[in-house]
Design a protein around this motif. Structure first.
Motif, short mmCIF file in Angstrom:
data_model
loop_
_atom_site.label_atom_id
_atom_site.label_comp_id
_atom_site.label_asym_id
_atom_site.label_seq_id
_atom_site.Cartn_x
_atom_site.Cartn_y
_atom_site.Cartn_z
N GLU A 100 36.58 13.52 27.02
CA GLU A 100 36.31 13.18 28.42
C GLU A 100 37.59 12.85 29.17
O GLU A 100 37.71 13.13 30.37
CB GLU A 100 35.35 11.98 28.49
CG GLU A 100 33.93 12.29 28.08
CD GLU A 100 33.06 11.04 28.07
OE1 GLU A 100 33.54 9.97 28.53
OE2 GLU A 100 31.91 11.11 27.59
N LEU A 101 38.54 12.25 28.48
CA LEU A 101 39.79 11.83 29.10
C LEU A 101 40.86 12.91 29.08
O LEU A 101 41.96 12.71 29.62
CB LEU A 101 40.31 10.57 28.39
CG LEU A 101 39.43 9.33 28.51
CD1 LEU A 101 39.86 8.26 27.51
CD2 LEU A 101 39.48 8.78 29.93
N GLY A 102 40.57 14.03 28.44
CA GLY A 102 41.56 15.09 28.36
C GLY A 102 42.67 14.80 27.38
O GLY A 102 43.82 15.21 27.57
N VAL A 103 42.34 14.10 26.30
CA VAL A 103 43.30 13.80 25.24
C VAL A 103 42.98 14.68 24.03
O VAL A 103 41.83 14.70 23.58
CB VAL A 103 43.24 12.31 24.84
CG1 VAL A 103 44.15 12.03 23.64
CG2 VAL A 103 43.61 11.42 26.01
N LEU A 104 43.96 15.38 23.52
CA LEU A 104 43.74 16.23 22.36
C LEU A 104 43.78 15.41 21.07
O LEU A 104 44.63 14.53 20.91
CB LEU A 104 44.78 17.34 22.29
CG LEU A 104 44.76 18.37 23.41
CD1 LEU A 104 45.81 19.45 23.15
CD2 LEU A 104 43.38 19.01 23.57
N VAL A 105 42.87 15.72 20.17
CA VAL A 105 42.88 15.14 18.83
C VAL A 105 43.17 16.29 17.86
O VAL A 105 42.46 17.30 17.86
CB VAL A 105 41.54 14.48 18.48
CG1 VAL A 105 41.56 13.96 17.04
CG2 VAL A 105 41.23 13.34 19.45
N THR A 106 44.23 16.15 17.09
CA THR A 106 44.56 17.16 16.09
C THR A 106 44.36 16.56 14.70
O THR A 106 44.36 15.35 14.52
CB THR A 106 46.01 17.65 16.24
OG1 THR A 106 46.91 16.56 16.06
CG2 THR A 106 46.22 18.28 17.61
N HIS A 107 44.18 17.44 13.72
CA HIS A 107 44.02 16.97 12.35
C HIS A 107 44.79 17.91 11.42
O HIS A 107 45.42 18.87 11.87
CB HIS A 107 42.54 16.86 11.97
CG HIS A 107 41.81 18.16 11.92
ND1 HIS A 107 40.72 18.38 11.10
CD2 HIS A 107 41.98 19.33 12.61
CE1 HIS A 107 40.27 19.60 11.28
NE2 HIS A 107 41.00 20.19 12.19
N ALA A 108 44.74 17.58 10.12
CA ALA A 108 45.61 18.30 9.17
C ALA A 108 44.84 18.73 7.93
O ALA A 108 45.02 18.17 6.85
CB ALA A 108 46.79 17.43 8.78
N PRO A 109 43.99 19.75 8.07
CA PRO A 109 43.26 20.25 6.88
C PRO A 109 44.14 21.15 6.02
O PRO A 109 43.86 22.33 5.84
CB PRO A 109 42.09 21.01 7.51
CG PRO A 109 42.62 21.50 8.82
CD PRO A 109 43.55 20.42 9.31
N VAL A 110 45.20 20.56 5.49
CA VAL A 110 46.11 21.33 4.63
C VAL A 110 45.49 21.46 3.24
O VAL A 110 44.74 20.60 2.79
CB VAL A 110 47.49 20.66 4.55
CG1 VAL A 110 48.15 20.63 5.93
CG2 VAL A 110 47.41 19.26 3.98
N GLU A 111 45.85 22.51 2.55
CA GLU A 111 45.22 22.79 1.26
C GLU A 111 45.53 21.71 0.23
O GLU A 111 44.70 21.41 -0.64
CB GLU A 111 45.64 24.16 0.73
CG GLU A 111 44.86 24.59 -0.50
CD GLU A 111 45.15 26.02 -0.90
OE1 GLU A 111 44.54 26.49 -1.90
OE2 GLU A 111 45.97 26.69 -0.24
N SER A 112 46.72 21.11 0.31
CA SER A 112 47.04 20.05 -0.65
C SER A 112 46.11 18.86 -0.49
O SER A 112 45.96 18.07 -1.41
CB SER A 112 48.49 19.60 -0.45
OG SER A 112 48.69 19.03 0.82
#
Length: 366
Positions: A100-112
């Motif tokens: 809603e606030l226009g803030v991006l949430v990123t994550h890290a689904p790395v294989e390790s």
């Protein structure tokens, strides 16, 4: 003419992973580290979190469920561009508020990370089925065999037609799929329940698609691999556990909230199922008084976490101390602060507003 000094963009690392924050400092960011007490269950540190984050354009870190990044935190940071997680899960972030606030949430689904969770699941399963914990205890206490607890034969056998155990996988995403892949050489019967994946995924992993109730009733081991949301919260509660065989085991390496912990404790105490293995809990760290800590060999436990957290040695570059997931976090933050779209966005619905607010606005260029 004298140039005006450029203020370094502020990044609050609320839950540091290794020395990964040093990379951000070397690339022109002002980095502030959060209070370790924010991880302690039962505390009230939201106001301090907000105060320390004042002026931040980025938040970053691993999981911090005791002091989540709530709507109040996000609303208090008008210049915030990104919340970058070094984990697969983002359930400690108010995703709806961020979008809603226009803030991006990123994550890290790395294989390790997710691959290691799959390996942990297989380790749990074999330990439970083979009765490893109780046999280990018996020998260390001076005995030899524990009568009646020699363990199960897991795989199928050609010699007598034994078909092996039945494994039930709830959620056939990255981790559930890897578990199925790891167990295929054992030639066991694998069931899977996941209403959100296409049919070819079941064929790809050699598993039989079934509904959740069938899976619970027929499986010798039930393993949970779902994201935590409103639909999956307590999806395994007393009613579901009572459907399981009394000789069966429950494994949860997903999120603690997917299983009603009190119902699981009651089921284990009553012998509704034979045992459980967990590395995810409703409250983390697990409270010292939790009955799960006193159930002996009925429960195998590990702390929540999947990826190897550090790459050691002089060859490890600064800021890479927590591995590939930290590289993703750092790169996503730098892109966002330069007004570029990060690669590993979880809440894509926030992109239109984010682009309107921040596209092309480089904080490193005055």
């Amino acid at each position: 003419m004298r140039k005006e000094a450029i203020m370094a963009p502020k990044v609050l690392v609320f839950a540091p992973t290794g020395d990964s924050h040093k990379f951000l400092e070397q690339n022109g960011c002002e980095v502030q580290l959060g209070n370790p007490q924010w991880h302690v269950p039962g505390g009230d540190y939201e106001a301090e979190y907000i105060s320390m984050a004042k002026g931040a354009v980025a938040l970053a870190g691993s999981s911090m469920r005791a002091t989540p990044t709530s709507r109040r935190v996000l609303q208090a940071l008008p210049d915030l561009r990104i919340v970058a997680k070094a984990t697969v899960g983002v359930d400690d972030i108010d995703i709806e508020a961020a979008s809603e606030l226009g803030v991006l949430v990123t994550h890290a689904p790395v294989e390790s990370n997710w691959g290691n969770i799959a390996e942990t699941t297989v380790m749990f399963m074999l330990s439970l089925l083979k009765g490893q914990m109780i046999q280990d205890t018996t020998i260390k206490e001076g005995g030899w065999w524990t009568e009646g607890r020699q363990g199960a034969y897991v795989g199928s056998r050609n010699s007598d037609g034994y078909k092996g155990i039945t494994l039930g996988i709830v959620g056939l995403g990255r981790i559930g799929g890897r578990v199925a892949h790891l167990m295929r050489p054992w030639n066991i019967n694998i069931l899977a329940s996941d209403p959100y994946i296409p049919e070819y995924r079941f064929l790809e992993f050699g598993v039989q698609p079934v509904d959740l109730e069938t899976l619970l009733r027929e499986s010798d081991v039930v393993t949970i691999h779902v994201v935590l949301n409103k639909e999956t919260k307590h999806m395994i509660s007393a009613r579901q556990i009572e459907m399981m065989k009394p000789t069966s085991y429950l494994i949860n390496t997903a999120r603690g909230g997917a299983v009603n912990e009190l119902d699981l404790i009651n089921a284990l105490e009553k012998g509704t199922i034979a045992g459980a293995a967990l590395n995810a809990y409703e409250e983390e760290p697990l409270p010292p008084e939790s009955p799960l800590r006193f159930m002996g060999n009925k429960v195998i436990m590990r702390p929540h976490g999947g990826s190897p957290l550090r790459t050691t040695g002089p060859e490890a570059p600064a800021g890479r101390g927590a591995g590939q997931n930290s590289q993703w976090v750092n790169n996503d933050i730098l892109k966002a602060l330069k007004g570029e779209t990060p690669e590993h966005v979880f809440n894509a619905e926030a992109l239109p507003l984010w682009l309107e607010r921040f596209k092309g606005k480089d904080l490193f260029v005055h």
